[in-house]
Design an enzyme around this catalytic site. Structure first.
Site, PDB file in Angstrom:
ATOM      1  N   GLY A 295       0.800  -1.214   0.000  1.00 23.90           N
ATOM      2  CA  GLY A 295       0.000   0.000   0.000  1.00 23.90           C
ATOM      3  C   GLY A 295       0.832   1.263   0.000  1.00 23.90           C
ATOM      4  O   GLY A 295       0.497   2.236  -0.651  1.00 23.90           O
TER       5      GLY A 295
ATOM      6  N   ASP B 115      -3.801  -6.574   9.838  1.00 25.25           N
ATOM      7  CA  ASP B 115      -3.824  -6.902   8.405  1.00 25.25           C
ATOM      8  C   ASP B 115      -3.378  -8.342   8.194  1.00 25.25           C
ATOM      9  O   ASP B 115      -2.566  -8.636   7.327  1.00 25.25           O
ATOM     10  CB  ASP B 115      -2.924  -5.939   7.638  1.00 25.25           C
TER      11      ASP B 115
END
Length: 457
Positions: free
Chosen positions: A26, A153
């Site tokens: 990301g 995550d």
């Protein structure tokens, strides 16, 4: 703000050689490089271009803050099952003289991630490896939570594997310090994060503040992915998942449930998986509770780990192996199980009628058939085969290059074996002619001898 340097050293370009980009996330990019002085490969995670050069760096860049937090969390959570940080990086991997990049120098995991291995294999891992992965992730998460950290995550791409397929947790970009140890039972953290397929139902509410129960739910979905060898909800976008997960939808367990009675310990692990993804955060077991289950299950399969590692390594290192080899777990019975299990076929779970059919027959027909006869059998029994064949993906893999990648994806995307068989008949079996149908017959006879015997009798 500078990256932490406690117990680590600064690594620059002069210490590195053979640098190449191996992944991107990301906000970070990961490079593989050989450290000249240390003599082994390392992984370097840096911010994407534009975030941290001295010329345009913003002091309060959230991405740079996340990278610093990740480094601090890696130091705090350093253990055998969490990716190790060797130092900090400052240099110019992109080759632009006007830019200076900062990053984290970490151990390099030679087998990539659980996700990358799943994509290469196109099938689940052997049971001993799957169960070891489940246990090692639980060990890493137990340690993480004991340090008042949450991951935020947890998913296959963030479980990295070394060359022996041992697992370590990675990517703490979304981790936050949990305040549960200081304040009360309310485990609050900074912000929502993670991939939406692994997010618990409560996380889709605008007012949600992540707690450690978030990780416990993610672990349940991760267990499903490890056992099935693929991602959940392959066709579902964020909006659909956001709608259906709070309504109680979870990944389909039909195929896993079929194997519970023949794989020692699988039933206990599936029960743990379902408790982890419970709708209520308060009913989800802690990772210490998870360890009791995963350790017990792994104990039953330890003697099979060496062979499992060798089998998977051989397959991954062989060219085009994902198209030509059968799935590892089509035979649920493990070496530790008794070979006298005469009530359940070691290829699949059978109905009582099918078991009786096998017991009443001496052996599968051994008559010699031409390719034309085999093709005729496949065509004439289309309706019955669509109804009774369950190991569709295993048979599809046996066909290898006869099934184009796009057709393979269409078969795999179907939720039921009945639908998979329909796609297989309408596509490769229809267009491939006698050769493909004959190959299908041979694979069918290998995986479903009782079906061939019954229909051919």
């Amino acid at each position: 703000m500078a990256l932490p340097s406690q117990k680590t050293e600064l690594v620059g370009d002069t210490s590195l050689e053979k640098c190449k980009l191996v992944g991107s996330g990301g906000f970070g990019q990961v490079y593989k490089a050989r450290h000249k002085d240390w003599g082994f490969d390392v992984a370097i995670k840096i911010l994407k271009e534009g975030f941290c050069s001295f010329n345009n760096y913003l002091p309060h860049s959230s991405s740079f803050t996340k990278l610093c937090d990740e480094a601090n969390h890696m130091d705090k959570a350093s253990c055998e099952f969490v990716l190790r940080r060797y130092g900090t990086y400052q240099g110019n991997l992109l080759g632009k003289k006007t830019s200076v990049q900062h990053g984290i120098v970490m151990e390099f995991m030679g087998r990539g991630s659980v996700q990358s291995v799943q994509e290469e294999l196109s099938c689940p891992l052997p049971w001993p490896l799957a169960f070891r992965l489940a246990h090692q992730v639980a060990l890493g998460m137990t340690f993480l939570h004991s340090k008042n950290l949450m991951h935020g995550d947890l998913k296959p791409s963030n479980v990295l594997l070394n060359m022996d397929f041992n697992a370590k947790l990675a990517d703490f970009g979304l981790s936050r310090v949990s305040t549960s140890a200081l304040n009360s039972n309310r485990e609050t953290t900074g912000e929502i994060g993670g991939s939406y397929k692994y997010m618990p139902p409560e996380a889709f509410k605008a007012s949600y503040e992540p707690v450690r129960a978030f990780d416990r739910y993610s672990y349940g979905i991760l267990l499903w992915s490890i056992l099935r060898g693929k991602e959940p909800y392959p066709k579902a976008n964020y909006d659909l998942v956001e709608l259906r997960i709070p309504e109680g939808d979870r990944p389909c367990c039909e195929e896993i449930d079929k194997m519970k009675v023949t794989v020692d310990g699988l039933e206990e692990l599936v029960d743990l998986m379902k408790r982890c993804w419970d709708e209520s955060p308060f009913k989800r077991p802690t990772f210490q509770d998870c360890l009791k289950v995963t350790e017990n299950v792994l104990t039953k399969h330890k003697t099979g780990i060496h062979k499992a590692v060798l089998d998977v390594s051989t397959r991954l290192d062989s060219p085009n192996s994902n198209q030509s080899s059968r799935a590892f777990n089509v035979t649920p019975q493990t070496p530790e199980q008794s070979e006298s299990n005469d009530t359940v076929d070691n290829k699949m779970i059978l109905t009582k009628t099918e078991r009786s059919s096998i017991q009443d027959s001496v052996s599968v027909s051994t008559k010699i058939m031409s390719d034309e006869d085999k093709a005729k059998f496949v065509e004439n029994n289309r309706a019955k085969l669509i109804q009774c064949v369950t190991e569709v993906m295993e048979i599809t893999e046996e066909l290898g290059d006869m099934v184009p990648p796009e057709a393979y994806s269409c078969v795999e995307a179907e939720a039921t074996t009945l639908a998979q068989m329909r796609v297989l008949y309408s596509g490769p079996l229809r267009s491939g002619g006698v050769v493909v149908k004959a190959a299908f017959y041979d694979a069918l006879k290998k995986h479903h001898p009782e079906v061939v015997e019954r229909l051919d009798g």
